[in-house]
Motif scaffolding. Sequence first.
Motif, short mmCIF file in Angstrom:
data_model
loop_
_atom_site.label_atom_id
_atom_site.label_comp_id
_atom_site.label_asym_id
_atom_site.label_seq_id
_atom_site.Cartn_x
_atom_site.Cartn_y
_atom_site.Cartn_z
N ILE A 87 -4.81 -26.87 -21.31
CA ILE A 87 -5.61 -25.74 -21.76
C ILE A 87 -5.47 -24.65 -20.70
CG2 ILE A 87 -7.91 -24.89 -22.34
CD1 ILE A 87 -8.67 -27.76 -23.10
N SER A 88 -4.92 -23.51 -21.08
CA SER A 88 -4.74 -22.41 -20.13
C SER A 88 -6.08 -21.78 -19.78
CB SER A 88 -3.81 -21.36 -20.74
OG SER A 88 -3.79 -20.19 -19.95
N VAL A 89 -6.29 -21.58 -18.49
CA VAL A 89 -7.50 -20.90 -18.00
C VAL A 89 -7.03 -19.59 -17.37
CG1 VAL A 89 -9.61 -21.15 -16.63
CG2 VAL A 89 -8.45 -23.19 -17.49
N ASP A 90 -6.56 -18.70 -18.23
CA ASP A 90 -5.92 -17.47 -17.75
C ASP A 90 -6.20 -16.34 -18.74
OD1 ASP A 90 -3.78 -15.40 -17.37
OD2 ASP A 90 -3.15 -16.78 -15.79
N SER A 91 -6.84 -15.29 -18.27
CA SER A 91 -7.25 -14.19 -19.14
C SER A 91 -6.09 -13.33 -19.61
CB SER A 91 -8.27 -13.31 -18.41
OG SER A 91 -7.70 -12.76 -17.23
N ALA A 92 -4.90 -13.48 -19.00
CA ALA A 92 -3.74 -12.69 -19.42
C ALA A 92 -2.83 -13.46 -20.36
CB ALA A 92 -2.95 -12.23 -18.20
N LEU A 93 -2.76 -14.79 -20.21
CA LEU A 93 -1.85 -15.57 -21.04
C LEU A 93 -2.28 -15.61 -22.50
CD1 LEU A 93 -0.85 -18.68 -18.88
CD2 LEU A 93 0.21 -16.43 -19.02
N VAL A 94 -3.50 -15.17 -22.80
CA VAL A 94 -3.94 -15.17 -24.19
C VAL A 94 -3.19 -14.14 -25.02
CG1 VAL A 94 -6.25 -15.99 -23.59
CG2 VAL A 94 -5.83 -13.52 -23.80
N TYR A 95 -2.55 -13.15 -24.37
CA TYR A 95 -1.99 -12.01 -25.10
C TYR A 95 -0.53 -12.24 -25.50
CZ TYR A 95 -6.19 -9.55 -23.69
OH TYR A 95 -7.50 -9.19 -23.51
N ARG A 96 -0.25 -11.99 -26.77
CA ARG A 96 1.12 -12.05 -27.27
C ARG A 96 1.92 -10.84 -26.78
NH1 ARG A 96 -2.04 -13.82 -31.73
NH2 ARG A 96 -2.21 -11.68 -32.52
N GLY A 129 5.31 -10.36 -17.17
CA GLY A 129 4.33 -9.98 -16.15
C GLY A 129 3.18 -10.94 -15.96
N THR A 130 3.01 -11.88 -16.89
CA THR A 130 1.96 -12.89 -16.75
C THR A 130 2.51 -14.20 -16.20
OG1 THR A 130 2.28 -13.68 -19.02
CG2 THR A 130 0.65 -11.93 -18.68
N ALA A 131 3.83 -14.26 -15.98
CA ALA A 131 4.48 -15.53 -15.59
C ALA A 131 4.12 -16.64 -16.57
CB ALA A 131 4.11 -15.93 -14.16
N LYS A 132 4.15 -16.28 -17.85
CA LYS A 132 3.80 -17.23 -18.90
C LYS A 132 4.76 -18.41 -18.88
CE LYS A 132 2.19 -15.32 -22.53
NZ LYS A 132 2.14 -14.41 -23.72
N PRO A 133 4.28 -19.64 -19.05
CA PRO A 133 5.22 -20.77 -19.14
C PRO A 133 6.28 -20.50 -20.20
CG PRO A 133 2.96 -21.56 -19.02
CD PRO A 133 2.88 -20.08 -19.16
N SER A 134 7.51 -20.84 -19.88
CA SER A 134 8.62 -20.56 -20.78
C SER A 134 8.50 -21.42 -22.05
CB SER A 134 9.94 -20.87 -20.09
OG SER A 134 10.06 -22.27 -19.88
N GLN A 168 6.68 -25.02 -22.36
CA GLN A 168 5.64 -25.29 -23.34
C GLN A 168 6.02 -26.41 -24.30
OE1 GLN A 168 3.48 -21.96 -25.12
NE2 GLN A 168 4.47 -20.57 -23.68
N ALA A 169 7.34 -26.61 -24.48
CA ALA A 169 7.80 -27.69 -25.37
C ALA A 169 7.63 -29.06 -24.74
CB ALA A 169 9.27 -27.46 -25.74
N LEU A 170 7.46 -29.11 -23.41
CA LEU A 170 7.34 -30.40 -22.73
C LEU A 170 5.98 -31.05 -22.94
CD1 LEU A 170 9.04 -29.51 -19.31
CD2 LEU A 170 10.01 -30.88 -21.17
N VAL A 171 4.96 -30.22 -23.16
CA VAL A 171 3.59 -30.72 -23.30
C VAL A 171 2.82 -29.71 -24.13
CG1 VAL A 171 2.97 -29.62 -21.09
CG2 VAL A 171 1.51 -31.40 -22.03
N PRO A 172 1.91 -30.14 -25.00
CA PRO A 172 1.12 -29.17 -25.76
C PRO A 172 0.32 -28.23 -24.86
CG PRO A 172 0.91 -31.36 -26.71
CD PRO A 172 1.63 -31.54 -25.41
N HIS A 173 0.42 -26.94 -25.16
CA HIS A 173 -0.34 -25.92 -24.44
C HIS A 173 -1.31 -25.24 -25.42
CE1 HIS A 173 2.82 -26.35 -21.43
NE2 HIS A 173 2.17 -25.53 -20.62
N HIS A 174 -2.47 -24.87 -24.91
CA HIS A 174 -3.48 -24.21 -25.73
C HIS A 174 -3.97 -22.93 -25.05
CE1 HIS A 174 -3.81 -27.87 -28.21
NE2 HIS A 174 -3.74 -28.53 -27.06
N LEU A 175 -4.46 -22.01 -25.85
CA LEU A 175 -5.02 -20.71 -25.41
C LEU A 175 -3.95 -19.82 -24.79
CD1 LEU A 175 -8.58 -21.65 -24.08
CD2 LEU A 175 -7.77 -21.25 -26.42
N ILE A 176 -2.73 -19.93 -25.29
CA ILE A 176 -1.64 -19.03 -24.95
C ILE A 176 -1.22 -18.32 -26.23
CG2 ILE A 176 0.78 -18.89 -24.19
CD1 ILE A 176 0.26 -21.19 -22.31
N ASP A 177 -1.02 -17.00 -26.15
CA ASP A 177 -0.58 -16.20 -27.30
C ASP A 177 -1.56 -16.28 -28.47
OD1 ASP A 177 1.71 -15.36 -25.97
OD2 ASP A 177 2.96 -16.97 -26.77
#
Length: 324
Positions: free
Chosen positions: A38-47, A52-57, A61-70
């Motif tokens: 679960i991402s705890v990042d106020s910038a990674l929520v944005y599509r 500039g957010t160093a969002k996981p590639s 993200q394919a290696l493990v389920p990610h939430h609260l991104i995009d």
Amino acid sequence: MPPPSSTAATWIGLAGPTASGKTAAALALAQALPVEIISVDSALVYRGMDIGTAKPSPQEQALVPHHLIDIRDPTDSYNAGAFVRDATRLVDEIRARGRLPLLVGGTMLYFNALIHGIDDMPSAAPELRERIELEAAEQGWPAMHAQLARVDAVTAARLAPNDSQRIQRALEVWHASGRPLSSFHAERAAATTEPGPLALLSLEPQERSWLHERIAQRFDAMLAAGFVDEVRALRARGDLRPELPSMRCVGYRQVWEALDRLWPEDELRERGVAATRQLAKRQITWLRGMAQRTVVEAAAPDAVQQVQRQVRAWLDTGRVTFPG
């Protein structure tokens, strides 16, 4: 493994300042344990805000389920209250799947809200926000700060006269509720109880120079990856403004201003790195106020292994329990 206990944590937290190595440590944990992040990042929520957010590639993200991104468009807002609601729901859903929730990020306000609760303040009203912005455009933020001081001297005293985001929010609360922001904070402080059991790891470097070097290297990598073009594309949409929370994110604010003022790249780099260092300093200050955290030296050659060992120790002792 010990049975579940009322003293066991239901999620694992991995916090730390920007560029401290959180993503690498989280992915290493995901390779060893059945976790969902679960991402705890106020910038990674944005599509559309990836570089500039160093969002996981996508590969990461394919290696493990990610939430609260995009999950939001950059025109939208997202706040601590929405995060607490989303994260609480996701923790339950992930545990129902028999997996461990791993909360990873550097937005310490979100961690703090999840651990200690959040003030029951009025939500943002777009019309009210627009009215305040128009008034600020005419009078300037120092004048708005003076206006705030007349209705909420406590909050105004801790804000700089040009801290537009926080001055705006404090005035919003006053106009929406008729109460100063500081009164909500005082209520929460009076009602605060000790948080439940926590399993919170914090990657923190002893030497700031180590972190500063990593911040500079990462900003250089962002520029090389097309960060300026990413912001150009966002501007070209025509519906974004520099006052939006998404465009106030560190890095995006500096690139937007650089495009407005035609800064050379070396000036943009200097300002972007400086702003990111200030962000890291604020994050570390937040972390030092979290007494229950377990600190791992971020610069240690075996920092990732230390994180893995600590999580294993928590599982072995029942500090953290698998669901079911």
